[in-house]
Design a protein around this motif. Structure first.
Motif, short mmCIF file in Angstrom:
data_model
loop_
_atom_site.label_atom_id
_atom_site.label_comp_id
_atom_site.label_asym_id
_atom_site.label_seq_id
_atom_site.Cartn_x
_atom_site.Cartn_y
_atom_site.Cartn_z
N LEU A 1 2.67 2.60 -1.13
CA LEU A 1 1.29 3.21 -1.79
C LEU A 1 0.31 3.06 -0.67
CD1 LEU A 1 1.25 1.82 -5.57
CD2 LEU A 1 1.91 4.05 -4.72
N THR A 2 -0.43 4.50 -0.59
CA THR A 2 -1.31 4.67 0.40
C THR A 2 -2.62 5.51 -0.09
OG1 THR A 2 0.61 4.67 2.19
CG2 THR A 2 -1.60 5.70 2.66
N PRO B 1 -7.38 10.78 -6.39
CA PRO B 1 -6.12 10.85 -7.16
C PRO B 1 -5.88 9.35 -6.69
CG PRO B 1 -6.22 12.71 -5.96
CD PRO B 1 -7.34 11.88 -5.39
N PRO B 2 -4.85 8.86 -7.79
CA PRO B 2 -4.11 7.74 -7.61
C PRO B 2 -3.48 7.64 -6.29
CG PRO B 2 -3.56 8.50 -9.97
CD PRO B 2 -4.42 9.62 -8.82
N ASP B 3 -3.16 6.43 -5.62
CA ASP B 3 -2.47 6.33 -4.55
C ASP B 3 -0.99 6.70 -4.70
OD1 ASP B 3 -4.86 5.06 -3.84
OD2 ASP B 3 -4.01 2.96 -3.72
N LYS B 4 -0.56 7.16 -3.57
CA LYS B 4 1.05 7.78 -3.57
C LYS B 4 1.71 7.27 -2.45
CE LYS B 4 -0.41 12.62 -5.04
NZ LYS B 4 -0.53 13.98 -5.09
#
Length: 325
Positions: free
Chosen positions: A47-48, A36-39
């Motif tokens: 952003l991690t 999934p995209p970084d959150k």
């Protein structure tokens, strides 16, 4: 040794990363890793990358991070990898049928239960909470249903009276990668078979909710003990204590032991409190609390808790600090 397969891997947390590591160590070819995209994470909301992405980049693997697979471009990108199979472990995104059918051998999933029991988001926690004596992993051929695909291989392990969700997680994180590699070896030779699930035996492992963490002392000691162990490391079983200033204090329970004893007291009444444990009456038996966490502090032994807050836990008073009307 079976022939190497070209594999797309899709996963997110550490549990998935441990399966990816097994594939990296194998003779198979990983053509792409999907995450999934970084959150945002932490106090700074930076952003991690998830554990799987971090491992993939450390091994110079191609990483793809679509928001979902609704865009034709994302569907075509995956298809162009021309993979033999897609391995999905705790990915967190629903896969449309076009993706399930894109690899030559389809998509397989590593699920943390002995299907058809405990389909859904929290199989490890729910199996422990229910008092199951055994759990394991199931490698299944994915279809458009929720964990309803045909089963290729199962690996089992016992659930012990001391297991928590955290310890079961580690057991399955060791069991799953071996089962995955064995499954891929069967698929590479074309010798694998898949067994349909018996839907009549299925049940649903609903995602955990914070509201569940508040214990109901009218339940039996055995049920409460399983809840305590099932909710470690999250959301952690708790009770709300009303202190002398009428302030609510949410106290987390990290360790407890069920006791089979007759007490004749209302559920939630403190029976005894000493360095061995705070013994609380339940609907059937009693629960001895041996490790607690008061707000703003780390988990401590009951001996340390009583040294600091002994006046909170007086025998023959409610564990909540107030009389329930």
């Amino acid at each position: 040794m079976s022939k190497p397969l070209n594999i797309i891997f899709a996963g997110t947390p550490d549990f998935a990363a441990q399966h990816l590591q097994a594939l990296i160590n194998s003779h198979h070819n990983i053509v792409a890793v999907y995450c999934p995209p970084d959150k945002p994470a932490g106090r700074g909301k930076k952003l991690t990358a998830c554990a799987t992405k971090q491992l993939a980049l450390a091994n110079n693997l191609v990483v793809e991070q679509p928001v979902n697979f609704k865009a034709t471009e994302d569907q075509e990108t995956l298809a162009n990898y021309n993979a033999d199979v897609m391995v999905v472990v705790a990915y967190g995104l629903l896969l449309p049928e076009v993706i399930l059918n894109a690899p030559k051998l389809g998509c397989i999933n590593v699920h943390g239960s002995l299907l058809p029991k405990w389909r859904g988001a929290a199989p490890i926690q729910r199996s422990l909470e229910a008092g199951d004596g055994q759990t394991g992993v199931t490698i299944m051929q994915m279809d458009k249903g929720l964990d309803t695909g045909d089963m290729i291989l199962k690996a089992t392990c016992d659930i012990t009276p001391s297991d928590t969700s955290a310890s079961l997680y580690e057991k399955l994180a060791a069991l799953g990668p071996e089962a995955l590699i064995d499954t891929l070896s069967l698929m590479a030779t074309g010798e694998h078979t898949a067994e349909k699930q018996d839907d009549s035996l299925a049940n649903y492992a609903a995602k955990l909710d914070k509201a569940e963490a508040e214990l109901d002392w009218s339940l039996s000691a055995n049920v409460l003990d399983r809840k305590v162990r099932a909710y470690i490391p999250w959301p952690v079983a708790q009770f709300t204590f009303i202190d002398e200033k009428q302030n609510p204090q949410r106290i987390r329970i990290w360790q407890a032991t069920p006791l089979q004893l007759a007490h004749g007291k209302a559920p939630g009444t403190i029976l005894t409190a000493d360095k061995k444990g705070i013994v609380v009456a339940t609907g059937d038996g009693a629960l001895s609390l041996t490790s607690l966490q008061i707000p703003g502090k780390k988990p401590l032994s009951v001996a340390d808790i009583l040294n600091a807050r002994g006046h909170w836990f007086t025998p023959n008073t409610p564990i909540t600090g107030q009389i329930n009307e």
